[in-house]
Design an enzyme around this catalytic site. Structure first.
Site, PDB file in Angstrom:
ATOM      1  N   ARG A  42     -33.515  55.179  -7.975  1.00  0.00           N
ATOM      2  CA  ARG A  42     -33.669  54.300  -6.825  1.00  0.00           C
ATOM      3  C   ARG A  42     -33.419  52.869  -7.295  1.00  0.00           C
ATOM      4  O   ARG A  42     -33.829  52.482  -8.400  1.00  0.00           O
ATOM      5  CB  ARG A  42     -35.080  54.392  -6.234  1.00  0.00           C
ATOM      6  CG  ARG A  42     -35.353  55.615  -5.394  1.00  0.00           C
ATOM      7  CD  ARG A  42     -34.581  55.603  -4.059  1.00  0.00           C
ATOM      8  NE  ARG A  42     -34.879  56.782  -3.259  1.00  0.00           N
ATOM      9  CZ  ARG A  42     -34.191  57.932  -3.311  1.00  0.00           C
ATOM     10  NH1 ARG A  42     -33.150  58.050  -4.102  1.00  0.00           N
ATOM     11  NH2 ARG A  42     -34.535  58.940  -2.523  1.00  0.00           N
ATOM     12  N   GLU A  88     -30.090  48.563  -0.274  1.00  0.00           N
ATOM     13  CA  GLU A  88     -28.937  49.283   0.274  1.00  0.00           C
ATOM     14  C   GLU A  88     -28.828  49.069   1.788  1.00  0.00           C
ATOM     15  O   GLU A  88     -29.852  49.064   2.454  1.00  0.00           O
ATOM     16  CB  GLU A  88     -29.100  50.787  -0.014  1.00  0.00           C
ATOM     17  CG  GLU A  88     -29.081  51.077  -1.488  1.00  0.00           C
ATOM     18  CD  GLU A  88     -29.348  52.539  -1.836  1.00  0.00           C
ATOM     19  OE1 GLU A  88     -29.350  53.392  -0.918  1.00  0.00           O
ATOM     20  OE2 GLU A  88     -29.555  52.818  -3.008  1.00  0.00           O
ATOM     21  N   HIS A 133     -24.494  55.403  -3.183  1.00  0.00           N
ATOM     22  CA  HIS A 133     -25.570  56.407  -3.073  1.00  0.00           C
ATOM     23  C   HIS A 133     -25.025  57.790  -2.672  1.00  0.00           C
ATOM     24  O   HIS A 133     -25.365  58.315  -1.613  1.00  0.00           O
ATOM     25  CB  HIS A 133     -26.652  55.947  -2.087  1.00  0.00           C
ATOM     26  CG  HIS A 133     -27.980  56.606  -2.322  1.00  0.00           C
ATOM     27  ND1 HIS A 133     -29.187  56.002  -2.048  1.00  0.00           N
ATOM     28  CD2 HIS A 133     -28.298  57.838  -2.809  1.00  0.00           C
ATOM     29  CE1 HIS A 133     -30.189  56.834  -2.343  1.00  0.00           C
ATOM     30  NE2 HIS A 133     -29.662  57.953  -2.811  1.00  0.00           N
TER      31      HIS A 133
HETATM   32  P1  NAP Z   1     -38.873  64.840 -10.795  1.00  0.00           P
HETATM   33  O1  NAP Z   1     -38.537  66.241 -11.178  1.00  0.00           O
HETATM   34  O2  NAP Z   1     -40.175  64.559 -10.156  1.00  0.00           O
HETATM   35  O3  NAP Z   1     -38.666  63.916 -12.080  1.00  0.00           O
HETATM   36  C1  NAP Z   1     -39.106  62.606 -12.160  1.00  0.00           C
HETATM   37  C2  NAP Z   1     -39.463  62.286 -13.594  1.00  0.00           C
HETATM   38  O4  NAP Z   1     -39.816  60.911 -13.697  1.00  0.00           O
HETATM   39  C3  NAP Z   1     -40.637  63.088 -14.147  1.00  0.00           C
HETATM   40  O5  NAP Z   1     -40.263  63.632 -15.369  1.00  0.00           O
HETATM   41  C4  NAP Z   1     -41.748  62.070 -14.312  1.00  0.00           C
HETATM   42  O6  NAP Z   1     -42.499  62.421 -15.472  1.00  0.00           O
HETATM   43  C5  NAP Z   1     -40.946  60.783 -14.554  1.00  0.00           C
HETATM   44  N1  NAP Z   1     -41.716  59.586 -14.209  1.00  0.00           N
HETATM   45  C6  NAP Z   1     -42.529  59.355 -13.159  1.00  0.00           C
HETATM   46  N2  NAP Z   1     -43.090  58.148 -13.244  1.00  0.00           N
HETATM   47  C7  NAP Z   1     -42.643  57.602 -14.398  1.00  0.00           C
HETATM   48  C8  NAP Z   1     -42.896  56.378 -15.070  1.00  0.00           C
HETATM   49  N3  NAP Z   1     -43.753  55.483 -14.541  1.00  0.00           N
HETATM   50  N4  NAP Z   1     -42.272  56.142 -16.229  1.00  0.00           N
HETATM   51  C9  NAP Z   1     -41.435  57.068 -16.763  1.00  0.00           C
HETATM   52  N5  NAP Z   1     -41.159  58.243 -16.190  1.00  0.00           N
HETATM   53  C10 NAP Z   1     -41.754  58.502 -15.011  1.00  0.00           C
HETATM   54  O7  NAP Z   1     -37.779  64.292  -9.753  1.00  0.00           O
HETATM   55  P2  NAP Z   1     -36.216  64.657  -9.671  1.00  0.00           P
HETATM   56  O8  NAP Z   1     -36.015  65.779  -8.725  1.00  0.00           O
HETATM   57  O9  NAP Z   1     -35.660  64.744 -11.033  1.00  0.00           O
HETATM   58  O10 NAP Z   1     -35.695  63.324  -8.957  1.00  0.00           O
HETATM   59  C11 NAP Z   1     -35.890  62.060  -9.560  1.00  0.00           C
HETATM   60  C12 NAP Z   1     -35.527  60.936  -8.626  1.00  0.00           C
HETATM   61  O11 NAP Z   1     -34.117  60.846  -8.504  1.00  0.00           O
HETATM   62  C13 NAP Z   1     -36.004  61.079  -7.182  1.00  0.00           C
HETATM   63  O12 NAP Z   1     -37.330  60.610  -7.035  1.00  0.00           O
HETATM   64  C14 NAP Z   1     -35.022  60.247  -6.398  1.00  0.00           C
HETATM   65  O13 NAP Z   1     -35.533  58.944  -6.218  1.00  0.00           O
HETATM   66  C15 NAP Z   1     -33.793  60.199  -7.289  1.00  0.00           C
HETATM   67  N6  NAP Z   1     -32.619  60.892  -6.711  1.00  0.00           N
HETATM   68  C16 NAP Z   1     -31.519  60.160  -6.408  1.00  0.00           C
HETATM   69  C17 NAP Z   1     -30.388  60.791  -5.926  1.00  0.00           C
HETATM   70  C18 NAP Z   1     -29.160  60.015  -5.593  1.00  0.00           C
HETATM   71  O14 NAP Z   1     -28.430  60.408  -4.693  1.00  0.00           O
HETATM   72  N7  NAP Z   1     -28.870  58.928  -6.262  1.00  0.00           N
HETATM   73  C19 NAP Z   1     -30.379  62.184  -5.713  1.00  0.00           C
HETATM   74  C20 NAP Z   1     -31.535  62.886  -6.020  1.00  0.00           C
HETATM   75  C21 NAP Z   1     -32.651  62.227  -6.523  1.00  0.00           C
HETATM   76  P3  NAP Z   1     -43.992  61.887 -15.699  1.00  0.00           P
HETATM   77  O15 NAP Z   1     -44.715  62.132 -14.413  1.00  0.00           O
HETATM   78  O16 NAP Z   1     -44.480  62.676 -16.849  1.00  0.00           O
HETATM   79  O17 NAP Z   1     -43.861  60.444 -16.028  1.00  0.00           O
HETATM   80  C1  GLV Z   2     -31.480  61.084  -2.742  1.00  0.00           C
HETATM   81  O1  GLV Z   2     -31.385  59.969  -3.099  1.00  0.00           O
HETATM   82  C2  GLV Z   2     -32.654  61.882  -2.859  1.00  0.00           C
HETATM   83  O2  GLV Z   2     -33.704  61.364  -3.274  1.00  0.00           O
HETATM   84  O3  GLV Z   2     -32.556  63.067  -2.538  1.00  0.00           O
END
Ligand code: NAP
Ligand code: GLV
Ligand code: GLV
Length: 328
Positions: A241, A270, A288
């Site tokens: 994000r 955005e 995005h």
């Molecule tokens: P996830 O499985 O919940 O992974 C998030 C990771 O971030 C976890 O390993 C968590 O571990 C870590 N985290 C949380 N708080 C943190 C902190 N303060 N410092 C360091 N690490 C931290 O989520 P995901 O499915 O991989 O998705 C991650 C993010 O990607 C989403 O929340 C979304 O915002 C973004 N995303 C963007 C797109 C796009 O189109 N650009 C698409 C999909 C997702 P800990 O809790 O152990 O810290």
């Molecule tokens: C996209 O940015 C998502 O969080 O799925």
């Protein structure tokens, strides 16, 4: 018959998940292909039993208040749910769902598009060619950084972070990572990834790829101090994000050569892009599109729809972020 409101057109296959169960008369879709204006959102959510929302809508007290006591579920068509005040939903007994897993691999693919694109100056080179400036092959032309053989630093080793790390094996890269908690030892072994403190991640990585959620803790986790701690040859990729990175500071770091390249899919405001970033030839900027493949976007909308069906038929929700709201 329940009333289900959808804030923007979704793929037909996903719409069908709802109309098959509740009939087409129960589904109301905002008809224009643009972000629903706030005042229209406030009006259209009134009396809805369920809302399928995009990440572009901000759900605070005011919207929940406008939706009223009929609202049982808010299904976000995204995995990140920083656009929703979950506490406000929970206080009203509204279930909130998101779309994890189905977008993990597509988003990790795009992380690699940014890693390769930024390090090898793909966007800049294409802009150059299309501008008619290319006149010859030259030994010193458009030199970037090697991706293979370097150190990849993952910030936020969750679902997408792991999928991105897994792909690094094909590039013969070392993988280090930082999250608040260390992942299971067998997963570390499988990914060949080493846990490091944040400062070591900054100092050792040739490429840092950001995969944490946006929370009060991660806001501007990457700013002027962090760029100073990175290698001057390093690349920063953000596909999480926008507000996790201080964009003004990043533009300065890119312009002054404090770091070498950046690849960004997300931005602080955005669709507005910081004007200084737009002047950085060494930044690859994408609108995005992390999860933007036909199959993945269809699966995301289907999953959001399945959460709505589950909530309105008193079945277990596939992916609820506040399960404490489900009491029956
Ligand atoms: P996830 O499985 O919940 O992974 C998030 C990771 O971030 C976890 O390993 C968590 O571990 C870590 N985290 C949380 N708080 C943190 C902190 N303060 N410092 C360091 N690490 C931290 O989520 P995901 O499915 O991989 O998705 C991650 C993010 O990607 C989403 O929340 C979304 O915002 C973004 N995303 C963007 C797109 C796009 O189109 N650009 C698409 C999909 C997702 P800990 O809790 O152990 O810290
Ligand atoms: C996209 O940015 C998502 O969080 O799925
Ligand atoms: C470049 O095209 C080469 O053949 O080295």
């Amino acid at each position: 018959m329940p009333r289900i409101f959808i804030t923007r057109a979704i793929p037909n296959r996903a719409l069908k998940v709802l109309t098959d169960v509740f009939g087409s008369g129960s589904v109301d879709v905002y008809e224009e292909d643009r972000i629903i204006p706030r005042e229209v959102l406030l009006e259209r959510v009134k009396g809805a039993d369920a809302v399928l929302t995009m990440l572009t809508e901000y759900w605070d007290e005011e919207v929940f208040e406008s939706a009223g006591s009929t609202l049982k579920i808010l299904a976000n068509c995204a995995v990140g749910y920083n656009n929703i005040k979950v506490d406000a939903a929970t206080a009203r007994g509204v279930a909130v769902s998101n779309t994890p897993d189905v977008l993990t691999e597509s988003t990790a693919d795009l992380a690699w598009a940014l890693i390769l694109g930024a390090c090898r100056r793909v966007g800049e080179a294409e802009r150059y060619l299309r501008a008619g400036k290319w006149d010859s092959w030259s030994p010193n032309f458009m030199l970037g950084n090697d991706v293979h053989g370097g150190t990849l630093g993952i910030f936020g080793m969750g679902r997408i972070g792991r999928a991105t790390a897994r792909r690094a094996a094909g590039f013969n890269m070392r993988v280090i990572y930082h999250s608040r908690t260390r992942i299971e030892a067998d997963v570390e072994t499988e990914l060949n990834a080493r846990y490091v403190p944040f400062l070591d991640l900054l100092a050792e990585s040739d490429v840092i790829s950001i995969h944490c959620p946006f929370t009060s803790e991660t806001r501007h986790a990457f700013g002027a101090d962090q760029f100073r701690a990175m290698k001057s040859t390093a690349t920063l990729v953000n596909i999480s994000r926008g507000p996790v990175v201080d964009e003004a500071a990043l533009a300065q770091a890119l312009l002054s050569g404090e770091i070498a390249f950046a690849g960004l899919d997300v931005f602080e405001k955005e669709p507005k892009i910081h004007s200084d970033l737009l002047t950085c030839e060494n930044a690859m900027l994408l609108p995005h599109i992390g999860s933007a493949t036909l199959e993945t976007r269809t699966q995301m909308a289907e999953l959001a729809a399945r959460n709505i069906v589950a909530r309105l038929t008193d079945a277990p929700l596939p992916t609820c972020v506040n399960p404490e709201t489900i009491t029956d």
